[in-house]
Design an enzyme around this catalytic site. Structure first.
Site, short mmCIF file in Angstrom:
data_model
loop_
_atom_site.label_atom_id
_atom_site.label_comp_id
_atom_site.label_asym_id
_atom_site.label_seq_id
_atom_site.Cartn_x
_atom_site.Cartn_y
_atom_site.Cartn_z
CD GLU A 270 -2.68 1.20 2.57
OE1 GLU A 270 -3.32 2.13 3.03
OE2 GLU A 270 -2.92 0.00 3.02
CG ASP A 271 1.40 2.94 3.06
OD1 ASP A 271 0.53 3.67 2.31
OD2 ASP A 271 1.21 2.65 4.45
#
Length: 774
Positions: free
Chosen positions: A116-117
């Protein structure tokens, strides 16, 4: 398969770090509160040592690789506190070691934010750590690229994705809850709006989800952290009162523990008695729910009695009840009837030493592990027991419930409905009711027999028309209580439940089923109307219609099924002539030539009369029938003229309104002049009356009555004696001696309406009575 107390270390009993308070709405500036010291990042050998304590055979190489990969992937990323971002995933992994989870889950916790990051991909995670860990990490990845209009829709879609991942592997849930717990513990550095939103989501979704999975300790901490953020003043007041009461009650608590332990030991029962106080949020909710003050609460302190065997539970109960008087209505046996989250315990309240109420929970050590840690207390992750999901589905009622709920929620409702249903399913306490055959049905508090019917089976809910509670006829809107035996009366002829039930039920399953049935019933009505419109056109054009031919034309109409086409025609989204052209490309629409011109001099009733006479003049040799219309509860999407209605005996026309169906007007209605310029909306309709089961139809009458006591009673009595049904009454004082009364009523036909008017005119209190045509 549950672990014993000796081989399962307790989750750390640290006091929750309350989140900083948002600035008060006051002119005095507030400074955001910060923790005094930033935590040190746990080293990889410390993490591995925590795992090795309960799993000597841990795969150290896997954990080391995950630790290093996540640290490098997050690189220089920082949290809002200024700490390296990697401090978050390692704290999440540490929380999971307190639950004794397997190596794959610990590794996935370390990696859970990488896709996600960071620049990491699912393919890379799979290649380095295996598909199992890759699936867990992907299940925890939010749908960041969703292009949805509302935040609620985005939240719902992320929640849907998470729940579907949980249905495949329960470890996704455990990682997500640990992730949320650490985020709530460190919420203070976030902007005030982000803190509020995270706290609301925790209180509405994640804390109840932990509770429904039996993870009581985690739920309590999540509740308290969110409570402190959302209601800081209430949190401070309740906590201060609790601390003061605890200080005053130390000796009493110690005395009760000693006396109870001795009483049980004298009877040969090996037991551990532990006093505990309730959490601030639990106290506050009870004060709000019961509208009582802090001083009126009698069960702030409770005592847990932990014994070794099931038989010891009931023997200990006998000792307690023979020593101190029991408080009536405060005994619950959740051992013989476990809660839906696998919770098992005996609850009782007695008048103990010093004449104070003492709340007791009696359970075995194994029951206590499940009560505190829920699904995490099961011995899930041994190599010889199969997959966690398969094992938990067999052993845990809570997880089986969750999977059934997810299957229900995934049936295609829109995002906002999905979010609403999820909250309904998660956030409630339970009552236990029984079918006449003794089957146990668990429902939320304030549930009704309608909820009960849908819990048994969707078809029973859809066809329910009445019920008996404990052998007595009762309304379907009754509130059920523990121990009720409920019998549902159903009627197969009822194909759809009343739409109003949606606002009555409290379970997500019932609400979803009612909405689905209502949508299906409306769609069926529109499809029925569309079928009659298409068949009528085909008969007039003397061409053959069949569903088989229409099926072949579906690609040209861009519809998936015959019912989709017919429903679109009924809603006026598609013309019947378009269907004819799709089925027969050489079809040419015939229009009445006389519709093209209307003399300008003709207007009002005379112009309308000519228009309607042309409109309904069928072509020579035409065999197409008019569309049959039944009463208020017919099988077509039909409404009647809003200002006056229509009844059998009237000459009628139908006006097609897109998305709303047909509105029926009497031919003499002045309102028809509004539609003179849209002849394509006019439909030929006829009454379809059934002698065996006559229907009622709406009409409006205007009565001028003498202003004297009892005049309205005489008017309504006439209507009642002649089997008329009053829908609405409006009264207007026109003069000191007279009152105008407008009555909306339901009658069978024009003859029935005329008889009622004649009887009204015969009354001395009635000066005038006539029908209103809107």
């Amino acid at each position: 398969m549950a672990r014993t107390r000796s081989d399962l270390p307790r989750m750390q009993k640290q006091a929750p770090i309350r989140a900083p308070r948002p600035p008060a709405v006051a002119p005095v500036p507030q400074v955001t509160e910060k923790p005094a010291r930033k935590p040190q990042i746990m080293r990889q050998y410390d993490l591995i040592e925590r795992v090795r304590r309960y799993n000597p055979n841990t795969n150290e190489a896997l954990l080391n690789r995950a630790y290093v990969y996540a640290m490098k992937a997050h690189g220089e990323q920082r949290r809002a506190s200024g700490d390296p971002y990697f401090s978050h995933p390692i704290e999440v992994a540490a929380i999971l070691t307190d639950l004794k989870l397997d190596d794959a889950t610990i590794a996935a916790a370390l990696l859970h934010d990488t896709i996600e990051d960071t620049e990491a991909t699912r393919a890379e995670i799979d290649s380095l750590f295996g598909r199992d860990i890759g699936t867990l990490v992907e299940g925890l990845t939010k749908l960041k690229k969703l292009d949805l209009v509302t935040k609620e829709a985005k939240q719902a879609e992320n929640l849907r994705k998470l729940l579907l991942a949980i249905a495949d592997d329960v470890r996704v849930l455990l990682i997500k809850l640990a992730d949320r717990l650490h985020n709530m513990r460190t919420l203070g550095y976030m902007p005030s709006e982000a803190r509020r939103r995270a706290a609301e989501e925790t209180l509405e979704i994640y804390a109840p989800l932990a509770g429904r999975m039996g993870m009581h300790e985690m739920r309590e901490e999540l509740d308290d952290l969110a409570f402190g953020e959302l209601y800081p003043e209430a949190y401070d007041v309740v906590t201060a009162r609790l601390n003061a009461l605890t200080e005053r009650s130390k000796l009493l608590i110690s005395e009760i523990e000693k006396q109870l332990t001795k009483k049980l030991a004298d009877r040969g029962i090996d037991a551990r008695v532990v006093g505990r106080r309730k959490r601030a949020y639990s106290i506050w909710r009870k004060m709000e729910r019961k509208s009582v003050g802090f001083e009126q609460l009698s069960d702030i302190f409770g005592f847990r009695v932990l014994v070794n065997t099931l038989a010891d539970c009931y023997q200990a109960l006998g000792v307690v009840h023979s020593t101190w008087p029991m408080v009536p209505g405060r005994f619950k046996d959740y051992i013989s009837t476990p809660k839906g989250n696998d919770y098992r315990s005996i609850h009782t309240t007695v008048i103990g030493p010093s004449k104070q109420r003492v709340e007791l929970q009696i359970r075995t050590v194994a029951m206590h592990e499940i009560a505190e840690y829920g699904i995490a207390a099961h011995a899930l992750y041994k190599d010889h027991v199969g997959s966690p999901t398969e094992l938990l589905s067999r052993e845990s009622t809570a997880y089986a419930w969750l999977r059934r709920t997810i299957e229900l929620l995934a049936e295609g409702s829109n995002p906002e409905e999905f979010l609403e249903h999820t909250k309904l399913e998660l956030f409630h306490d339970q009552v236990f009711c029984f079918t006449p055959k003794g089957k146990l049905i668990a429902l939320p508090r304030k549930a009704t027999p309608i909820d009960f019917a849908y819990a048994v089976h969707t078809d029973i809910g859809n066809t329910a028309v009445g019920c008996k509670i404990n052998g007595q006829i009762a309304p379907l809107t009754s509130e059920l209580v523990n121990g009720d035996e409920v019998e549902i009366a159903s009627l197969k002829a009822q194909t759809a439940p009343p739409a109003a039930w949606e606002s009555i039920v409290v379970t997500g399953k019932a609400r979803a089923a009612i909405r689905r049935a209502t949508r299906f019933a409306v769609r069926r009505q529109y499809a029925g109307l569309g079928r009659r419109m298409v068949e009528r056109l085909f008969q007039r054009a003397k061409i053959g219609y069949s569903d088989e031919i229409l099926t072949g034309a579906l690609p040209r109409l861009a519809r998936a099924s015959v019912d989709d086409v017919l429903a679109a025609v009924g809603r006026s989204e598609l013309k019947a002539s378009d269907v004819a052209r799709a089925m027969y490309p050489d079809y040419k629409e015939e229009r009445a030539a006389a519709m093209a011109a209307k003399p300008k001099s003709e207007s009002g009733w005379f112009g309308l009369k000519k228009l309607t006479s042309v409109k309904f003049k069928l072509p020579e040799n035409a065999t197409g029938p008019a569309i049959p219309i039944r009463g208020i509860n017919g099988d077509l999407p039909v409404r009647f003229a809003p200002d006056g209605g229509a009844v059998p005996g009237d000459r009628i026309v139908g006006i097609l309104t897109p998305g709303e169906g047909i509105t029926i007007y009497p031919i003499q209605s002045p309102a028809l002049s509004e539609f003179e310029d849209t002849p394509e909306r006019w439909l030929d309709v006829r009454w379809d009356e059934e002698e065996q089961a006559p229907s009622r139809f709406p009409a409006r009458i205007a009565v001028q009555s003498v202003n004297e006591p009892g005049s309205l009673a005489q008017i309504t009595q006439v209507i009642a004696e002649h089997d008329g049904n009053i829908d609405n009454i409006r009264m207007t004082r026109r003069a000191p001696d007279f009152t105008d009364v407008t009555i909306d009523l339901e009658v069978y036909d024009l003859k029935h309406l005329t008889a009622i008017l004649a009887q009204l005119r015969a009354k001395s209190v009635v000066a005038k009575a006539e029908r209103v045509n809107g």
